[in-house]
Scaffold this motif. Sequence first.
Motif, short mmCIF file in Angstrom:
data_model
loop_
_atom_site.label_atom_id
_atom_site.label_comp_id
_atom_site.label_asym_id
_atom_site.label_seq_id
_atom_site.Cartn_x
_atom_site.Cartn_y
_atom_site.Cartn_z
N TYR A 100 140.92 141.90 78.65
CA TYR A 100 139.90 140.89 78.39
C TYR A 100 139.39 140.32 79.71
O TYR A 100 140.16 139.93 80.56
N ARG A 132 137.09 137.48 81.42
CA ARG A 132 136.38 136.22 81.21
C ARG A 132 135.03 136.27 81.91
O ARG A 132 134.89 136.83 82.98
N GLN A 133 134.03 135.65 81.30
CA GLN A 133 132.75 135.52 81.95
C GLN A 133 132.87 134.53 83.11
O GLN A 133 133.42 133.44 82.96
N ASP A 159 123.48 144.45 80.14
CA ASP A 159 124.83 144.52 79.56
C ASP A 159 125.40 145.92 79.71
O ASP A 159 126.59 146.09 79.99
N PHE A 181 136.97 144.02 71.51
CA PHE A 181 137.14 142.57 71.46
C PHE A 181 136.92 141.91 72.82
O PHE A 181 136.81 140.68 72.90
N SER A 182 136.86 142.71 73.88
CA SER A 182 136.59 142.14 75.21
C SER A 182 135.10 142.20 75.55
O SER A 182 134.69 141.76 76.62
N LEU A 183 134.29 142.73 74.62
CA LEU A 183 132.86 142.89 74.84
C LEU A 183 132.09 141.95 73.91
O LEU A 183 132.66 141.28 73.07
N THR A 184 130.78 141.95 74.08
CA THR A 184 129.94 141.07 73.26
C THR A 184 128.75 141.85 72.71
O THR A 184 128.39 142.91 73.22
N GLY A 185 128.14 141.29 71.68
CA GLY A 185 126.88 141.80 71.16
C GLY A 185 126.91 143.26 70.73
O GLY A 185 127.85 143.75 70.11
N ARG A 206 129.90 145.54 71.76
CA ARG A 206 131.09 145.46 70.91
C ARG A 206 130.94 146.39 69.71
O ARG A 206 131.87 147.12 69.36
#
Length: 331
Positions: A21, A23-24, A209, A222-226, A229
């Motif tokens: 994971y 963090r941003q 991205d 789960f460590s990605l977004t949008g 993911r």
Amino acid sequence: MPTVKRILLLLLLVAVASGCYRRQVSLTRPAAIELTDHQLDSIVFAETHHYSQNYNFVVSSDSLSLVNQMPEEAVSNLPTDSFTVKKNERLAVADIRIMPNDSVDSVWVQLAHATGNFGWIHESEMLDNVEPDDPISQFISFFSDEHRLIFLVAFVVILFVYGMRKLMRRNAFIVHFRDIATFYPTLLAVVVAISATLYSSIQMFAPDDWREFYFHPSLNPFSLTGLLRLFIASVWAILIVGIAAVDDTFRHLPVADGVLYLFGLGGICAVNYIVFTISTLYYVGYLLLLAYAGFAFWRYLTQTMSKYICGNCGKQIKHKGRCPHCGAVNE
């Protein structure tokens, strides 16, 4: 528990646990920590360029030339010398300098070689000749090459047309057309189409991205977004459903027929990925995906799905009457 279910459960656990994971990075200055202007600039650079000091690259071109002198000397057209780094050799980012008066590229990157040599190069030239030192990034880079893509598309189309003609002449089982009584092959073909659509959607709507993912890949959705993911989740789904499709195919067909069926399934999946990757770039892919998914599920429900079980041998049958497996009559 059957072997295939054990494998699927293991893959699901790996999908959840894999990757780290990340963090941003916040660009705001925390109340308890005072950052210098140089540190803030480094954070901003890492966020916008997706790499920073100590990042590792691999030379992807035949060779890469690095300047021994400082960027100021090169920009001022002073005499400089250089050394060459060959293909597949590793480099680490040692320093980054911004040269506003450089008309070619204002960003200079100092790279450290395993021999202990340090050299400078324009960022644009560097990125054209290196790739991140990560197998996932290198896989992405390999299949992003325009010439390879053209060759791959032509090869897949020719092989698909030739293979489908052979299979139809032999009256072989083919997904969507003369299918077997299992849902997994149909689901696999549809999931591949969805994955291709997601991939192209990322290129259009979230290119930054994708670039961040290229430099810092992760197989943990789960460590990605949008959309990223969803795309990585679809890749895991392809793997899991693919294993289930292979297992179920050999439950329904002899080995020889099963191999032919899987070759046909692989060809349809390959064509799906190419068609939906390209068509989505022109927005046609979204309507095409709905139409294809509807067609695939309709064919399965009306032509493939077995509604009954033979009372004698216990195998699935589509209609009442004589069982095609054991010959018993089912009323």
